[in-house]
Design an enzyme around this catalytic site. Structure first.
Site, PDB file in Angstrom:
ATOM      1  N   LYS A 157      67.189 -17.190  -1.816  1.00  0.00           N
ATOM      2  CA  LYS A 157      66.097 -16.554  -2.984  1.00  0.00           C
ATOM      3  C   LYS A 157      65.734 -17.474  -3.964  1.00  0.00           C
ATOM      4  CE  LYS A 157      65.553 -13.095  -6.824  1.00  0.00           C
ATOM      5  NZ  LYS A 157      65.926 -11.234  -7.459  1.00  0.00           N
TER       6      LYS A 157
ATOM      7  N   LYS B  34      63.485 -14.479  -0.565  1.00  0.00           N
ATOM      8  CA  LYS B  34      62.755 -13.693  -1.990  1.00  0.00           C
ATOM      9  C   LYS B  34      62.543 -14.691  -2.735  1.00  0.00           C
ATOM     10  CE  LYS B  34      63.775 -10.385  -4.388  1.00  0.00           C
ATOM     11  NZ  LYS B  34      64.510  -9.662  -5.845  1.00  0.00           N
TER      12      LYS B  34
ATOM     13  N   ASP C 163      71.916  -9.170  -6.025  1.00  0.00           N
ATOM     14  CA  ASP C 163      71.241 -10.273  -6.240  1.00  0.00           C
ATOM     15  C   ASP C 163      72.147 -11.057  -7.057  1.00  0.00           C
ATOM     16  OD1 ASP C 163      68.943  -8.913  -4.889  1.00  0.00           O
ATOM     17  OD2 ASP C 163      66.914  -9.534  -5.963  1.00  0.00           O
TER      18      ASP C 163
END
Lengths: 336, 794
Positions: free
Chosen positions: A236, A272, A173
């Site tokens: 995300k 996400k 991430d």
């Protein structure tokens, strides 16, 4: 809308998450025209989000089914300064068995092998988590690139990614440099993201836009598009450390960008939302939004993750309520 | 399905709203209702009943009374009896009651929502989240107007007993739109809900009585169209407010013509939904869903004509079709649907027939492959593409979930297509370019324009149409005036009969002037000979022939209207310029005072001092409206959203003006000047008897920089010319002063294009009294309010 894209239909060879393989987004050249023509009307986006809750309702058995699915999409996360090896092991144990077996039995899903979608930690604990999850399919995700502010030197960020991948992280991430977005330097954002993706190798990369820092929905939309062009597997919303976390309007805008990207390139990119999603009610709202905007296919863990730490406990309570008809309490469920 | 199944399928599953409380309420009335008159339910005098059904299943919900003329009499009598004490309660006293109604609606919100969904077939989401909260909002807002009435509206009084007829598409919301302002401002009401959806009105009346509303203040009378007709005809009713079809609106206009009843009509529409290439396309697609699949498309202001810029047309349509695939149609009490049931079989058939006609005429229909219930009255969301402006479906209101799509090339063409309709209720404009959106909005002929939004409503923002979509506004201050009359205006008395036309003296010649002057007509900025080339004789009270004036006919009216239509620049001319020209008219009239005084004295026989007073007041009147020209501003409303609604006072267009005989110069100026000041173009028919005074006025016009076509004057026989003007479908408003017969004719004949009317019903206006003869009343009649909603936020 509910048509499921079968495994491998898009000609993949790379192993997908949980074995439900789709082709990774290879990215493409930066197309500035396409980025600049993106328009977002905030009031209209908010209206859509406000009314959606009244248009769709998931109750009773359906709700239990949806919440169980949400668990499989959960990146069970600990990202705190006081994390230790033992804390991470406890989290991994919860990831393996997120719901009490008696409840799964009562719900008729004991045989589904329900685990969380991943465990998400800082680089320091990647190896520990990989070890703790040995024998499961649960991937370890590492936050990286100078998380959460993303202001480390670029090379340091690339080395950080490589180190986490070397330690066994299968998902990275990354955080983007907000300055690139705020100044409209799409080329710099694209180049950065391209490098991150390359450094990840086989590991999947989730691009954290830190939407709370980007402020406007137009920025969110354009940054989403640039990151996808540069090869993000997921986009995300937040690190969970900005003052504003995931919201439905921000998510709606990102989902629409995912759809546009798919329309133009054929590639499926995951989403996400992270930060502030702490109740079963919240998570259902996001699931409904995914289903309505992108379709059934986007409710699986290879295209949807929830970044969450306290969400699971609330879902467990809801599931117990569904089984017993009585409201539950936190102390009846093992902690993460 | 089991939890495990849902885990795999992720279907929504059933999510029904319980209807137990509603069923209990129906049972408590044995599913049978009378009219609600004077505080209690009572059956029809003749015992006749009707049934109301659940559109979703076809099952009967309840029996209702079929109102007869006798029942209407009773209801009006009850309302009349209650009116005086209700008015005497004062604004503050009534505010308490209206507030109580708002609270009552909130306390019983779910009961209303479920009952409405059952009786109408619309989704519980809409009744629960939109209809009922807006109902409460309307009562709150109007409790406020009652509270402020004694100070803010002190020079107005209530109309009296108001008859209100509402449709089936938003039964309780339309009740609120009508009942809240009427009661708040001191009127009492006889309400007739739609035959198909009477139940929430009956529940409302019952609960209102329980919350302390005095008996007779609100009466609900149920029945079919004949009941409504009896209410419209009733002499005891001072006003009719109607929402429904243009067809019925026309009948009501004709029926009430000359009766002195005030009228608010909220009629049909075929509203454009315009998408420019710089719009947020995704949001615009979602906007289409809210425009045409809200309430199954049974919305008078539904955006039902999709106009998309040609460059994005195909992409937009493709995305829209994809979006349609995820719409859900189902039982109204299902909490996971977008659309419920169509009101009744006949509507369903009408929708089908129109879609069939569209396809026959070359359109391509897209219907998503989605489930609809097997039973009940359902129609799927439908998109017709390849529609041309000439297609039936592009002009006819379908009143169902059917969108017709067309493309445009330029902003001008978008406006042209948007306005290419007899209706003018609403419009929606989608563009991220504020310059473009705010340039387009004022050009659209519609009472409501939503920028990057659709179907937004609020009690504080006026709602109502242009053209054949009706007139009058509901909501806000602009709506409050619809239930009031100015006290000074209300005090007018019937006009005294005109003195007989004197017999012309034996000497049939008139005193020759030094040089002969021929009074022609004034059309398009020029003096023109009347088409028929006849003249009328103007005679003094003593029977002397004073002169001759042109005898205009139909064709002269036609030419004058054409000239007025062409002078469209006046509508957009700056208010500063319009003020200057009005001042200039006053100035130039002043320069000719002597000439006008002499003519007035000669023609009407008034004393010189009286004639001087008339000319002096006429000059004042020009100055008054010159003053008003740049001051009769609109308003900025603050509806509950991040944004504003701009209430703009727009000119109506081309207005016909019929002038009375009394004070022939002053009345002419008093009627023409406010229209001019607000940007209208005028075709005036001066006093039949003293028309020469207007002919004298040509030279004032010619020297005052009035652009050609802004004022046109056709002298001649009043009735004949008034008839042609009232009939003319390119005239947007008609003001008729002078006699009750002319008023009645103007109103009755206005129905062709539903022009706005302003008449005196034979009551005499004291043109010298500014309280009666000038000011806001005239200005309000000279404009129509357009509300432009602008939500904002980056």
């Amino acid at each position: 809308m509910s048509e499921i894209i079968p495994m491998g239909e898009t000609g993949t060879s790379a192993p997908g998450l949980h074995g439900n393989a789709i082709a990774r987004n290879p990215g493409q050249a930066l197309e500035l025209d396409w980025v600049n023509e993106i328009q977002v009307n905030r009031s209209a986006v908010e209206r859509r989000c406000t009314t959606l809750g009244g248009r769709r309702s998931v109750k009773k058995d359906a709700q239990a089914g949806w919440l169980l699915k949400a668990i499989t999409c959960m990146d069970l996360t600990t990202l705190n300064g006081d994390d230790t090896a033992a804390r991470v092991r406890r989290l991994c144990a919860k990831a393996r068995q997120p719901v009490r077996p008696d409840l799964l039995e009562a719900l008729g899903v004991a045989d589904r092998g329900i685990t969380t979608g991943a465990v998400c930690v800082y680089h320091r604990f990647v190896a520990e988590a990989v070890d703790a999850l040995d024998g499961t399919f649960i991937p370890v995700a590492a936050v990286s690139t100078g998380f959460p502010a993303g202001l480390s030197p670029h090379d340091t960020k690339l080395r950080e990614i490589e180190a986490s991948v070397a330690d066994g992280a299968r998902e990275i991430d990354i955080v983007v440099t907000r300055e690139h977005v705020l100044t409209g330097n799409w080329q710099a954002l694209y180049d950065e993201m391209r490098d991150f993706r390359a450094a990840c190798g086989e590991a999947h990369v989730k691009a954290i836009l830190a939407t709370g820092d980007l402020r406007t929905l137009r920025n969110v939309a354009r940054a989403s598009m640039v990151c996808m062009m540069a090869g993000a597997d997921f986009i995300k919303t937040s690190t969970g450390k900005e003052t504003a976390n995931a919201t439905l309007p921000v998510s709606l805008v990102m989902l629409r960008m995912i759809r546009h990207y798919q329309e133009r390139t054929g590639h499926l990119v995951g989403f996400k939302p992270a930060g502030g999603i702490s109740t079963a009610k919240d998570v259902l709202a996001y699931q409904v939004l995914m289903k309505e905007e992108l379709g059934r296919r986007w409710l699986e863990p290879d295209l949807l993750r929830f970044g969450a730490s306290s969400l699971l406990a609330d879902i467990e309570r809801q599931l117990e309520h569904h089984v017993t008809g009585r409201y539950s309490a936190y102390n009846r469920h093992p902690m993460a | 399905m089991s939890v495990a199944n849902y885990f795999e399928s992720l279907d929504y599953g059933p999510a029904p709203e319980a209807d137990t409380n509603v069923r209990d309420w129906l049972k408590s009335h044995d599913a049978s209702f009378g009219h609600f008159i004077d505080g209690a339910f009572r059956p029809s005098k003749d015992g006749k009943t009707l049934s109301t059904h659940e559109p979703a299943t076809g099952d009967e919900l309840a029996k209702i009374a079929q109102g007869s003329a006798e029942d209407v009499d009773d209801a009006v009598a009850a309302a009349a009896k209650a009116q005086e004490p209700w008015e005497a309660l004062g604004g503050k006293g009534r505010a308490r009651h209206i507030y109580a109604l708002a609270r009552m609606v909130q306390r019983h919100a779910r009961l209303f929502a479920v009952l409405e969904a059952l009786d109408n077939g619309k989704p519980i989401r809409e009744t629960r989240d939109l209809d009922i909260p807006l109902v409460a909002r309307h009562f709150y807002h109007h409790a406020g107007w009652a509270e402020l009435q004694d100070t803010e509206l002190a020079d107005h009084k209530p109309i009296g007993v108001v008859g209100q007829i509402i449709p089936w598409n938003f039964p309780l919301l339309m009740l609120a739109w009508k009942v809240a302002p009427a009661l708040a401002l001191g009127n009492t009401v006889v309400l007739k809900p739609a035959e198909a959806t009477p139940l929430t009105a009956l529940l409302f009346a019952e609960l209102a009585a329980r919350s302390g509303l005095p008996a007779g203040v609100l009466n609900v009378i149920t029945g079919d169209g004949s009941t409504g007709a009896a209410l419209v005809k009733h002499d005891g009713v001072g006003k009719i407010a109607f929402t429904g079809s243009t067809e019925v609106g026309r009948i009501i206009r004709a029926e009430t013509a000359g009766s002195g009843k005030s009228l608010t009509l909220e009629l049909g529409g075929k509203s454009p939904f315009i998408v420019f290439d710089d719009a947020d396309m995704e949001s615009a697609v979602e906007g289409v869903v809210d425009a045409i699949w809200f309430n199954q498309g049974q919305v008078c202001c539904a955006g039902s004509r999709l106009l998309v810029h040609e460059g994005i047309h195909d992409r937009f349509i493709a995305r829209l079709k994809e979006r349609m695939n995820s719409l859900r149609v189902g039982h109204p009490l299902d909490k996971a649907i977008d659309m419920g049931a169509i009101i009744e079989q006949s509507q369903l058939e009408r929708i089908s027939a129109l879609v069939g006609k569209g396809v026959e005429e070359g359109a391509e229909a897209y219907v998503p492959d989605i489930a609809t219930p097997d039973r009940g009255c359902f129609y799927p969301p439908t998109l017709l593409t390849g529609v041309e402006p000439a297609s039936t479906v592009a002009t006819e209101e379908i009143f169902g979930p059917v969108m017709v799509a067309m493309s445009f090339r330029t902003p001008d063409e978008a406006v042209e297509l948007a306005n290419n309709t007899r209706y003018g209720l609403a419009a929606s404009v989608w563009s991220e370019n504020m310059n473009l959106a705010l340039d387009i909005a004022p050009q659209l002929k519609a009472g409501v324009v939503w920028v990057n939004a659709t179907n937004l409503f609020d009690a504080g923002v006026g709602f109502g149409g242009y053209r054949e979509s009706g007139y009058g506004r509901e909501g806000g201050l602009e709506g409050a005036y619809e239930y009031l009359k100015p006290k000074a205006w209300a005090a007018r008395k019937p006009r005294k009969p005109a003195p007989p036309v004197p017999v012309v003296e034996a000497t049939d010649s008139f005193e020759p002037m030094a040089v002969d002057r021929t009074a022609k007509l004034y059309v398009g900025g020029k003096q023109v000979r009347p088409d028929g080339n006849y003249s009328l004789t103007v005679i003094s009270p003593k029977g002397k022939v004073i002169g001759e004036m042109g005898e205009g006919n139909r064709k002269d009216i036609r030419n004058a209207v054409q000239a007025a239509r062409k002078a469209s620049g006046w509508a957009t001319a700056s208010t500063h310029l319009r003020a200057q020209i009005l001042y200039y008219l006053g100035e130039n009239l002043s320069a000719r005072t002597g000439e006008f005084v002499a003519r007035l004295s000669a023609m009407t026989g008034v004393k010189k001092s009286d004639a001087e007073r008339e000319v002096e007041t006429a000059i004042d009147r020009f100055f008054t409206y010159a003053a008003w020209a740049d001051k009769f501003d609109g308003a900025v409303h603050s509806p509950p959203l991040r944004g504003v609604a701009l209430a703009m006072n727009e000119p109506i267009g081309v207005a016909g003006v019929i002038c009375p005989d009394e004070a022939p110069l002053l009345s002419f100026v008093s009627l023409v000047a406010p229209l001019m000041a607000m940007g209208n173009r005028v075709v005036a028919v001066p006093s039949e008897r003293y028309g020469l005074i207007a002919a004298d006025f040509y030279q004032v016009l010619e020297t005052s920089d009035v652009p050609a076509g802004v004022i046109n004057i056709v002298t001649g026989y009043t009735k004949e010319l008034a008839k042609t003007l009232a009939d003319h479908d390119d005239v947007d408003a008609i003001w008729a002063f002078g006699g009750s017969d002319v008023s009645e004719m103007a109103e009755a004949r206005s129905v062709g294009n539903m022009k706005r009317t302003f008449v005196d019903n034979g009551l005499a206006t004291n043109w010298y009294d500014p309280k009666v003869a000038e000011g806001r009343l005239f200005l309000r009649n000279a404009v129509q309010v357009k509300n432009i909603w602008i939500p904002y936020g980056e």
